[in-house]
Design an enzyme around this catalytic site. Sequence first.
Site, mmCIF file in Angstrom:
data_model
loop_
_atom_site.group_PDB
_atom_site.id
_atom_site.type_symbol
_atom_site.label_atom_id
_atom_site.label_comp_id
_atom_site.label_asym_id
_atom_site.label_seq_id
_atom_site.Cartn_x
_atom_site.Cartn_y
_atom_site.Cartn_z
ATOM 1 N N ARG A 177 -29.528 -49.090 -27.532
ATOM 2 C CA ARG A 177 -28.287 -49.786 -27.185
ATOM 3 C C ARG A 177 -28.207 -51.171 -27.897
ATOM 4 N NH1 ARG A 177 -28.113 -47.092 -21.619
ATOM 5 N NH2 ARG A 177 -30.294 -47.645 -21.462
ATOM 6 N N ILE A 178 -29.344 -52.196 -27.455
ATOM 7 C CA ILE A 178 -29.378 -53.471 -28.055
ATOM 8 C C ILE A 178 -29.761 -53.601 -29.574
ATOM 9 C CG2 ILE A 178 -30.724 -55.437 -27.873
ATOM 10 C CD1 ILE A 178 -31.273 -54.960 -24.870
ATOM 11 N N ASP A 228 -37.431 -45.644 -34.898
ATOM 12 C CA ASP A 228 -37.099 -44.975 -33.464
ATOM 13 C C ASP A 228 -37.276 -43.608 -33.431
ATOM 14 O OD1 ASP A 228 -35.915 -44.267 -31.056
ATOM 15 O OD2 ASP A 228 -34.842 -46.293 -30.964
ATOM 16 N N PRO A 245 -38.484 -50.466 -25.038
ATOM 17 C CA PRO A 245 -38.889 -50.541 -23.447
ATOM 18 C C PRO A 245 -40.236 -50.892 -23.846
ATOM 19 C CG PRO A 245 -38.461 -48.380 -23.753
ATOM 20 C CD PRO A 245 -37.897 -48.974 -25.224
ATOM 21 N N PHE A 295 -37.094 -60.058 -28.267
ATOM 22 C CA PHE A 295 -36.359 -60.168 -27.035
ATOM 23 C C PHE A 295 -36.409 -59.238 -26.235
ATOM 24 C CE2 PHE A 295 -34.157 -63.927 -28.489
ATOM 25 C CZ PHE A 295 -34.903 -64.315 -29.593
ATOM 26 N N ALA A 296 -37.443 -58.201 -26.213
ATOM 27 C CA ALA A 296 -37.780 -57.042 -25.440
ATOM 28 C C ALA A 296 -38.558 -57.295 -24.292
ATOM 29 C CB ALA A 296 -38.204 -55.897 -26.398
ATOM 30 N N ARG A 297 -39.814 -57.076 -24.496
ATOM 31 C CA ARG A 297 -40.881 -57.336 -23.355
ATOM 32 C C ARG A 297 -42.141 -57.989 -23.857
ATOM 33 N NH1 ARG A 297 -37.492 -57.285 -20.437
ATOM 34 N NH2 ARG A 297 -37.072 -56.055 -18.463
ATOM 35 N N ASP A 318 -38.074 -64.447 -26.457
ATOM 36 C CA ASP A 318 -37.366 -64.920 -25.181
ATOM 37 C C ASP A 318 -38.192 -64.315 -24.268
ATOM 38 O OD1 ASP A 318 -34.774 -65.591 -24.032
ATOM 39 O OD2 ASP A 318 -34.388 -63.621 -23.711
ATOM 40 N N GLU A 327 -44.684 -64.807 -18.774
ATOM 41 C CA GLU A 327 -43.524 -65.565 -18.454
ATOM 42 C C GLU A 327 -43.264 -65.644 -16.870
ATOM 43 O OE1 GLU A 327 -40.739 -62.580 -20.343
ATOM 44 O OE2 GLU A 327 -39.816 -62.218 -18.496
ATOM 45 N N HIS A 332 -36.153 -66.344 -21.239
ATOM 46 C CA HIS A 332 -35.703 -65.008 -20.866
ATOM 47 C C HIS A 332 -34.313 -65.267 -20.477
ATOM 48 C CE1 HIS A 332 -37.067 -60.842 -19.521
ATOM 49 N NE2 HIS A 332 -35.920 -60.838 -19.770
HETATM 50 P P1 NAD Z 1 -32.264 -48.424 -24.874
HETATM 51 O O1 NAD Z 1 -33.173 -47.443 -24.076
HETATM 52 O O2 NAD Z 1 -31.015 -48.157 -25.183
HETATM 53 O O3 NAD Z 1 -33.286 -48.534 -26.276
HETATM 54 C C1 NAD Z 1 -34.549 -48.637 -26.625
HETATM 55 C C2 NAD Z 1 -34.978 -47.711 -27.624
HETATM 56 O O4 NAD Z 1 -36.525 -47.966 -28.187
HETATM 57 C C3 NAD Z 1 -34.502 -46.096 -27.811
HETATM 58 O O5 NAD Z 1 -33.703 -45.856 -28.799
HETATM 59 C C4 NAD Z 1 -35.830 -45.575 -27.656
HETATM 60 O O6 NAD Z 1 -35.998 -44.347 -28.484
HETATM 61 C C5 NAD Z 1 -36.731 -46.533 -28.487
HETATM 62 N N1 NAD Z 1 -38.238 -46.505 -28.533
HETATM 63 C C6 NAD Z 1 -38.808 -46.127 -27.402
HETATM 64 N N2 NAD Z 1 -40.156 -46.105 -27.868
HETATM 65 C C7 NAD Z 1 -40.114 -46.435 -29.039
HETATM 66 C C8 NAD Z 1 -41.395 -46.719 -30.039
HETATM 67 N N3 NAD Z 1 -42.577 -46.710 -29.903
HETATM 68 N N4 NAD Z 1 -41.143 -47.089 -31.401
HETATM 69 C C9 NAD Z 1 -39.651 -47.400 -31.696
HETATM 70 N N5 NAD Z 1 -38.677 -47.289 -30.789
HETATM 71 C C10 NAD Z 1 -38.815 -47.032 -29.733
HETATM 72 O O7 NAD Z 1 -32.959 -50.021 -24.251
HETATM 73 P P2 NAD Z 1 -31.866 -51.186 -24.404
HETATM 74 O O8 NAD Z 1 -31.077 -51.236 -23.753
HETATM 75 O O9 NAD Z 1 -31.630 -51.399 -26.089
HETATM 76 O O10 NAD Z 1 -32.989 -52.369 -24.127
HETATM 77 C C11 NAD Z 1 -34.065 -52.453 -25.018
HETATM 78 C C12 NAD Z 1 -35.158 -53.265 -24.221
HETATM 79 O O11 NAD Z 1 -34.579 -54.691 -24.205
HETATM 80 C C13 NAD Z 1 -35.395 -52.903 -22.684
HETATM 81 O O12 NAD Z 1 -36.320 -52.119 -22.653
HETATM 82 C C14 NAD Z 1 -35.911 -54.616 -22.079
HETATM 83 O O13 NAD Z 1 -37.211 -54.717 -22.067
HETATM 84 C C15 NAD Z 1 -35.344 -55.423 -23.170
HETATM 85 N N6 NAD Z 1 -34.277 -56.241 -22.527
HETATM 86 C C16 NAD Z 1 -34.403 -57.909 -22.823
HETATM 87 C C17 NAD Z 1 -33.534 -58.356 -22.181
HETATM 88 C C18 NAD Z 1 -33.601 -60.173 -22.226
HETATM 89 O O14 NAD Z 1 -32.779 -60.619 -21.527
HETATM 90 N N7 NAD Z 1 -34.065 -60.460 -23.257
HETATM 91 C C19 NAD Z 1 -32.387 -58.006 -21.418
HETATM 92 C C20 NAD Z 1 -32.226 -56.735 -21.340
HETATM 93 C C21 NAD Z 1 -33.177 -55.874 -21.642
#
Ligand code: NAD
Length: 329
Positions: free
Chosen positions: A155-156, A175, A206, A232-234, A258, A263, A294
């Site tokens: 999604r992001i 992906d 994730p 900006f993920a984890r 982020d 953190e 964050h």
């Molecule tokens: P999502 O589930 O829609 O997308 C994650 C994508 O990662 C999926 O398409 C999945 O197939 C892919 N993926 C999984 N393992 C992988 C790998 N080994 N290599 C490549 N791709 C892989 O999730 P999203 O809503 O886009 O969110 C992504 C991450 O962003 C969340 O898990 C969270 O950790 C982080 N996040 C951060 C904030 C912030 O404020 N900084 C806020 C929300 C989410």
Amino acid sequence: MKILMYNTVADELPYVEKWAEKTGHEVVTINQPLDERTVERANGFDAISTQQTTAIDAPIYQNLAHFNIKQIALRQVGYDVFDLPNAFANHIRLSNVAAYSPRAIAEYTLTQLFNLIRHNKKFDRAMAQGDYTWAAGGQAREIHHLTVAIIGVGRIGTAFAQMLHALGAKVLGVDPVYRAQNEPFVTYTTLDDALAQADVISFHTPLNDETRHMADKDFFAQIQPGTIMLNFARGEIVDMVELEKALDSKLLAGAAFDVTPNENDFMNQKQLVSDLPVDVQRLLAYDNFLLSPHIAFYTDTAIKNMVEMALNDAVTMVNGGFTENEILR
Ligand code: NAD
């Protein structure tokens, strides 16, 4: 319907009021999390919602069942706070808000990418010292000449890819899940190929066993000199020791994070720089390392969606209906 909203923060209140006015349901807000001390407050309500990072332990579900509460609507993505077996054993249905605003995170990632390529931290620091010259090394690159590798095009990642494409950047996607609808703006490729081509690497996966320390020594060995890294993920996706080495050796032209693995020791708290973890202090000293607390998610749209989606889910579940946000066993 009477809904009790735990751990409500001031930002949420205007949206709660509007939602209650629009739907005619009564919402009572309190600013404590749901725990063994506060669970009694749910007695007499039809539904509850919370957002919190502290665990919702086993006895709480028994209490809720005793008060005839049938669900908990979480106003956040991560639902590791739940004890799923105990919730299900007590017939408590659970929901989270999986996608409150992918654009919020994508827009902030883009903001920080621009800040890095325009060397804004360096210029801000120089100006704070009265230096208004074109400091050496301040020449920028333009975004439409960059190749950006997005690791995790969910999604992001998809929202970020769309914006980058609109700005003229070349977007590579890595992906395991291929989404054909992304083809107009993403060129899917392998991780090895993406690292060999990318000017910018951005993580949007994730955190799981596969992605923890994905950016390790071998990963850094594959990237191009002058690459920019965005996380900006984890925090745990990147090995922070390797990140520091890469900044130090100038393998990386810059990085914006982020999130960091440690953190919880400082995010959303007031602290002196000298009290921060020492690795964070060292990283903050770099002109080309940007840290944010964050906050990528933190927009009006996201807060509004978190509140409205969770409250809607609470009503749906109490009425025996189905929501796509339900956490299934
Ligand atoms: P999502 O589930 O829609 O997308 C994650 C994508 O990662 C999926 O398409 C999945 O197939 C892919 N993926 C999984 N393992 C992988 C790998 N080994 N290599 C490549 N791709 C892989 O999730 P999203 O809503 O886009 O969110 C992504 C991450 O962003 C969340 O898990 C969270 O950790 C982080 N996040 C951060 C904030 C912030 O404020 N900084 C806020 C929300 C989410």
